[in-house]
Design a protein around this motif. Structure first.
Motif, PDB file in Angstrom:
ATOM      1  N   HIS A   1      -9.179 -10.632   9.131  1.00 18.88           N
ATOM      2  CA  HIS A   1      -9.563  -9.459   8.335  1.00 18.88           C
ATOM      3  C   HIS A   1      -8.514  -8.358   8.445  1.00 18.88           C
ATOM      4  CE1 HIS A   1     -13.818 -10.773   7.876  1.00 18.88           C
ATOM      5  NE2 HIS A   1     -13.623 -11.327   9.060  1.00 18.88           N
ATOM      6  N   ALA A   2      -8.571  -7.451   7.460  1.00 20.09           N
ATOM      7  CA  ALA A   2      -7.650  -6.314   7.446  1.00 20.09           C
ATOM      8  C   ALA A   2      -8.445  -5.037   7.192  1.00 20.09           C
ATOM      9  CB  ALA A   2      -6.602  -6.508   6.358  1.00 20.09           C
ATOM     10  N   ASP A   3      -7.815  -3.898   7.463  1.00 22.61           N
ATOM     11  CA  ASP A   3      -8.499  -2.629   7.161  1.00 22.61           C
ATOM     12  C   ASP A   3      -8.301  -2.276   5.689  1.00 22.61           C
ATOM     13  OD1 ASP A   3      -6.059  -1.250   6.766  1.00 22.61           O
ATOM     14  OD2 ASP A   3      -5.920  -0.738   8.896  1.00 22.61           O
ATOM     15  N   GLU A   4      -8.904  -1.171   5.264  1.00 21.54           N
ATOM     16  CA  GLU A   4      -8.884  -0.821   3.847  1.00 21.54           C
ATOM     17  C   GLU A   4      -7.584  -0.149   3.399  1.00 21.54           C
ATOM     18  OE1 GLU A   4     -11.996   2.040   3.025  1.00 21.54           O
ATOM     19  OE2 GLU A   4     -11.323   3.379   4.619  1.00 21.54           O
ATOM     20  N   ARG A   5      -6.641   0.048   4.335  1.00 21.76           N
ATOM     21  CA  ARG A   5      -5.441   0.811   4.001  1.00 21.76           C
ATOM     22  C   ARG A   5      -4.300  -0.060   3.507  1.00 21.76           C
ATOM     23  NH1 ARG A   5      -6.718   4.576   2.018  1.00 21.76           N
ATOM     24  NH2 ARG A   5      -5.031   5.979   2.552  1.00 21.76           N
ATOM     25  N   GLY A   6      -4.600  -1.160   2.859  1.00 22.13           N
ATOM     26  CA  GLY A   6      -3.560  -1.998   2.265  1.00 22.13           C
ATOM     27  C   GLY A   6      -4.034  -2.513   0.929  1.00 22.13           C
ATOM     28  N   THR A   7      -3.141  -3.135   0.188  1.00 26.88           N
ATOM     29  CA  THR A   7      -3.513  -3.683  -1.119  1.00 26.88           C
ATOM     30  C   THR A   7      -4.187  -5.048  -0.944  1.00 26.88           C
ATOM     31  OG1 THR A   7      -1.212  -4.365  -1.299  1.00 26.88           O
ATOM     32  CG2 THR A   7      -1.871  -2.405  -2.520  1.00 26.88           C
ATOM     33  N   ARG A   8      -4.945  -5.441  -1.960  1.00 27.63           N
ATOM     34  CA  ARG A   8      -5.848  -6.575  -1.811  1.00 27.63           C
ATOM     35  C   ARG A   8      -5.121  -7.874  -1.464  1.00 27.63           C
ATOM     36  NH1 ARG A   8     -10.498  -5.662  -3.169  1.00 27.63           N
ATOM     37  NH2 ARG A   8     -10.216  -4.497  -5.090  1.00 27.63           N
ATOM     38  N   GLU A   9      -4.073  -8.210  -2.212  1.00 21.24           N
ATOM     39  CA  GLU A   9      -3.385  -9.483  -1.993  1.00 21.24           C
ATOM     40  C   GLU A   9      -2.668  -9.491  -0.649  1.00 21.24           C
ATOM     41  OE1 GLU A   9      -2.854  -7.415  -4.497  1.00 21.24           O
ATOM     42  OE2 GLU A   9      -3.540  -8.390  -6.327  1.00 21.24           O
ATOM     43  N   TYR A  10      -1.990  -8.385  -0.352  1.00 20.72           N
ATOM     44  CA  TYR A  10      -1.274  -8.313   0.924  1.00 20.72           C
ATOM     45  C   TYR A  10      -2.252  -8.487   2.078  1.00 20.72           C
ATOM     46  CZ  TYR A  10       1.918  -6.758   4.555  1.00 20.72           C
ATOM     47  OH  TYR A  10       2.706  -6.701   5.674  1.00 20.72           O
ATOM     48  N   ASN A  11      -3.424  -7.870   1.953  1.00 23.43           N
ATOM     49  CA  ASN A  11      -4.394  -7.950   3.034  1.00 23.43           C
ATOM     50  C   ASN A  11      -4.951  -9.359   3.211  1.00 23.43           C
ATOM     51  OD1 ASN A  11      -4.142  -5.372   3.955  1.00 23.43           O
ATOM     52  ND2 ASN A  11      -5.972  -4.582   2.942  1.00 23.43           N
ATOM     53  N   ILE A  12      -5.073 -10.111   2.117  1.00 24.20           N
ATOM     54  CA  ILE A  12      -5.494 -11.514   2.278  1.00 24.20           C
ATOM     55  C   ILE A  12      -4.411 -12.284   3.030  1.00 24.20           C
ATOM     56  CG2 ILE A  12      -6.009 -13.673   1.072  1.00 24.20           C
ATOM     57  CD1 ILE A  12      -7.284 -11.968  -1.144  1.00 24.20           C
ATOM     58  N   ALA A  13      -3.172 -12.049   2.664  1.00 28.60           N
ATOM     59  CA  ALA A  13      -2.062 -12.710   3.352  1.00 28.60           C
ATOM     60  C   ALA A  13      -2.013 -12.291   4.826  1.00 28.60           C
ATOM     61  CB  ALA A  13      -0.749 -12.383   2.649  1.00 28.60           C
ATOM     62  N   LEU A  14      -2.252 -11.017   5.081  1.00 30.47           N
ATOM     63  CA  LEU A  14      -2.223 -10.494   6.457  1.00 30.47           C
ATOM     64  C   LEU A  14      -3.372 -11.084   7.282  1.00 30.47           C
ATOM     65  CD1 LEU A  14      -0.935  -8.520   8.463  1.00 30.47           C
ATOM     66  CD2 LEU A  14      -2.344  -6.699   7.460  1.00 30.47           C
ATOM     67  N   GLY A  15      -4.554 -11.153   6.679  1.00 29.89           N
ATOM     68  CA  GLY A  15      -5.699 -11.743   7.371  1.00 29.89           C
ATOM     69  C   GLY A  15      -5.443 -13.207   7.704  1.00 29.89           C
ATOM     70  N   SER A  16      -4.741 -13.880   6.805  1.00 29.18           N
ATOM     71  CA  SER A  16      -4.389 -15.275   7.035  1.00 29.18           C
ATOM     72  C   SER A  16      -3.434 -15.395   8.231  1.00 29.18           C
ATOM     73  CB  SER A  16      -3.753 -15.832   5.752  1.00 29.18           C
ATOM     74  OG  SER A  16      -3.311 -17.137   5.953  1.00 29.18           O
ATOM     75  N   LYS A  17      -2.470 -14.473   8.300  1.00 30.97           N
ATOM     76  CA  LYS A  17      -1.542 -14.482   9.436  1.00 30.97           C
ATOM     77  C   LYS A  17      -2.277 -14.243  10.752  1.00 30.97           C
ATOM     78  CE  LYS A  17       2.683 -12.574   9.382  1.00 30.97           C
ATOM     79  NZ  LYS A  17       3.820 -11.682   9.027  1.00 30.97           N
ATOM     80  N   ARG A  18      -3.232 -13.317  10.715  1.00 33.32           N
ATOM     81  CA  ARG A  18      -3.980 -12.991  11.943  1.00 33.32           C
ATOM     82  C   ARG A  18      -4.813 -14.187  12.404  1.00 33.32           C
ATOM     83  NH1 ARG A  18      -5.338  -6.755  10.008  1.00 33.32           N
ATOM     84  NH2 ARG A  18      -3.403  -5.900  10.878  1.00 33.32           N
TER      85      ARG A  18
END
Lengths: 165, 444
Positions: free
Chosen positions: A94-111
């Motif tokens: 998961h990511a916080d709300e301070r990023g854009t939607r697609e980037y946050n999906i990619a970031l959550g995937s990395k986490r």
């Protein structure tokens, strides 16, 4: 600090279990007494995993690297998984709300992937682990400041969870 | 006179005929021309008397059509309607001579005269646009016909024609928005796909709120959408026909799939696939299913958008340490970074006019919608708030919609519209919270 909280959680669980099993509870029924002391705790239960080990690790802004306290939690998760080899897990990123939607999906995937890689390095079979990213779609804390954002930047290990990849 | 254009839209039962009517012989050349590129501050006044109902069955629809045309024009911020109460002369007959002095006296620079008739399940609308000060018609008279339930589309077509004649640009009123409708609290938000007219009218839901759905995008022919759904538990890309609601999921793709868009020829999808934590950009050929990887490396590469000629792809990547905008060939390979300002950049979208890239910018804890030239120069930020995200272009490349999220425990998204001049920021009405808007092309 986090380690102390976790330890306290374990102790509370143990105390609660001990009270229930030795006294029959506040209502004095006592009919379901199964034994004495800490022996009554089912360490293979999902409740134990959640409460005593902890399902969640947190991340810094835009980061997917694991902190010292995250590694401590994941060591405990790996120990539990190695002791319960029939259990599979889903790791949600998961990511916080301070990023854009697609980037946050990619970031959550990395986490989520970062957690998986660590558990695999601790002996958990890769085939038992799947991951999913929710990006910023599933916040658990709803305020708009760092106290909430820090809780939402997380990876959650769910035992026998749903489908992932 | 000759029929100049005839456009059929069989699916919608709309038939539009652009017909040249006779014009007065003593007219001067029209001089009225609105510049949409930045010079206009004061909206140009126009008058639109209620369209003449040529039979009693068309009275209500004539009122409605006149109102929608006026609302379309006013919504651009380029025009101001002179209230009907100020009109000196009425218009009782579509072919009657225009009393220019009466319209000049109330400073109406443009005058729209129209008539509506309805018979046999057929609605016919005709109009003329006049340059009052030149006392001249602007273009030929136009007649449009269609079934009565399509009266809004006919009104939007009239407004598009008026806008086009006054500005020299194509219009954008006869268009659709597909978006994500949101309900419920922030920590239990329900999302479903919805489609509506550009002005919020005629909303229809395309999915239930059972599964999390994200970021729908129109196909070039406006008949299909791509979107991301979690219905199998992980994000995957789906294609849906918006008329039949039939769907196709790309089950042969590995990992998690998201951020899809069509190629301009409609033959391919460009999207992100995240495999073992690594997110890269791929194309998928819609007929063969063939997958081609366009980016590689450990960085996040996502939010791809084709150039209108299909030869290049703009996308965001954090390969340089922070989210920035890059352009590469549509076949992949080397990418050139084009964003160099402070902060990070995301969700680049290529303008349908090819000239600009719209983007989301995050700097100093604020989110902005902005535009820059394709070479990265002349960056301009158009909005600022706690969270502005995900611009989508109007069919003519003059307006952007995006979503704005308010902060706090009750924070929620709404769709907004802003001109690329930075003016005319306004909320687009939706019955629920709304995010991820995607603007269709101009409908046929």
């Amino acid at each position: 600090m986090k380690y102390l909280i976790k330890t306290a959680a374990v102790l509370m669980l143990l105390v609660t279990a001990a009270c229930t099993s030795t006294t029959g509870g506040l209502f004095g029924g006592g009919s379901d007494i199964r034994g004495a002391g800490i022996g009554s705790i089912d360490e293979t239960s999902l409740e134990y995993f959640e409460a005593a080990i902890g399902s969640t690790v947190l991340f810094e802004v835009n980061q997917s690297s694991l902190s010292g306290s995250s590694i401590a939690t994941l060591n405990a998760q790996a120990g539990w998984l190695n002791a319960n080899p029939t259990m599979s897990i889903l790791i949600e990123g998961h990511a916080d709300e301070r990023g854009t939607r697609e980037y946050n999906i990619a970031l959550g995937s990395k986490r989520a992937s970062s957690v998986r890689d660590y558990l695999v390095s601790q002996g958990v079979a890769d085939a038992r682990i799947s991951i999913v990213s929710y990006g910023k779609e599933r916040p658990i804390a709803v305020c708009s400041n760092t106290s909430c954002w820090s809780q939402n930047r997380r990876a959650v290990t769910i035992v026998n969870g749903g489908m992932g990849v | 006179m000759a029929v100049l254009y005839r456009i059929n839209s069989i699916a919608l039962g709309l038939m539009l005929a652009f017909i040249a009517f006779a014009v007065p012989v003593n007219a001067q050349q029209p001089t009225l021309k609105i510049d949409v590129t930045g010079g206009v501050i004061e909206p140009v006044p126009f008058a639109i008397p209620v369209f003449i109902a040529e039979n009693s069955a068309s009275t209500a629809i004539a009122n409605n059509i006149t109102r929608v045309i006026a609302e379309d024009l006013i919504s651009t911020g380029l025009f101001r309607e002179i209230p009907k109460a100020a009109h000196i002369s009425g218009v009782s007959n579509f072919n009657a001579p225009v009393q220019f002095a009466d319209w000049r006296a109330i400073n109406s620079q443009a005058l729209i005269v129209g008539a509506v008739s309805s018979s046999g399940g057929r609605l016919t609308v005709k109009f003329r646009l006049w340059d009052v000060f030149a006392q001249a018609p602007m273009g030929d008279g136009v007649q449009l016909s269609g079934s009565p339930e399509n009266w809004r589309r006919i009104a939007h077509k009239v407004a598009d024609a008026v806008y086009s004649r006054l500005t020299g640009e194509t219009g954008y009123f006869d268009s659709k928005i597909v978006f994500v409708s949101e309900t419920g609290p922030k920590n239990d938000r329900r999302k479903r796909l919805a489609i509506m007219d550009y002005d919020g009218a005629g909303l229809t839901y395309l999915t239930s709120d059972e599964n999390l759905v994200l970021a729908p995008r129109f196909s070039p022919n406006n008949r299909d959408i791509l979107y991301t759904s979690y219905e199998t538990g992980v994000p995957r890309v789906y294609l849906m026909n918006v008329d039949t609601l039939q769907r196709r999921v790309f089950t042969n793709l590995p990992g998690m799939g998201f951020a899809p868009r069509f190629s301009p020829d409609g033959g391919k999808i460009v999207m992100s696939i995240s495999e073992r934590g690594n997110t890269d950009i791929y194309t998928v050929n819609l007929s063969s299913g063939q997958r081609t990887r366009l980016t590689s490396g450990p960085a996040i590469n996502t939010a791809p958008s084709y150039s209108p000629d299909g030869k290049q792809i703009v996308f965001e990547s954090d390969r340089g340490g922070s989210q920035q905008i890059y352009i590469m060939s549509a076949n992949g390979g080397d990418a050139k970074r084009i964003s160099f300002g402070n902060g990070s950049y995301a969700t680049p979208v290529w303008s349908p006019r090819s000239d600009l890239i719209a983007f989301t910018k995050i700097v100093s804890g604020r989110f902005h919608i902005g535009v820059m030239r394709v070479d990265g120069t002349q960056e301009r930020l158009l909005t600022a708030s706690f969270l502005d995200e995900a611009p989508t272009w109007s069919p003519n490349g003059r307006v952007l919609m995006f979503f704005r999220v308010s902060s706090g425990a009750k924070g929620a998204p709404q769709i907004y519209s802003v001109d690329i001049t930075g003016r005319n920021l306004h909320k687009v009405p939706t019955p629920t919270f709304a995010s991820d808007p995607a603007w269709s092309g101009l409908l046929k």
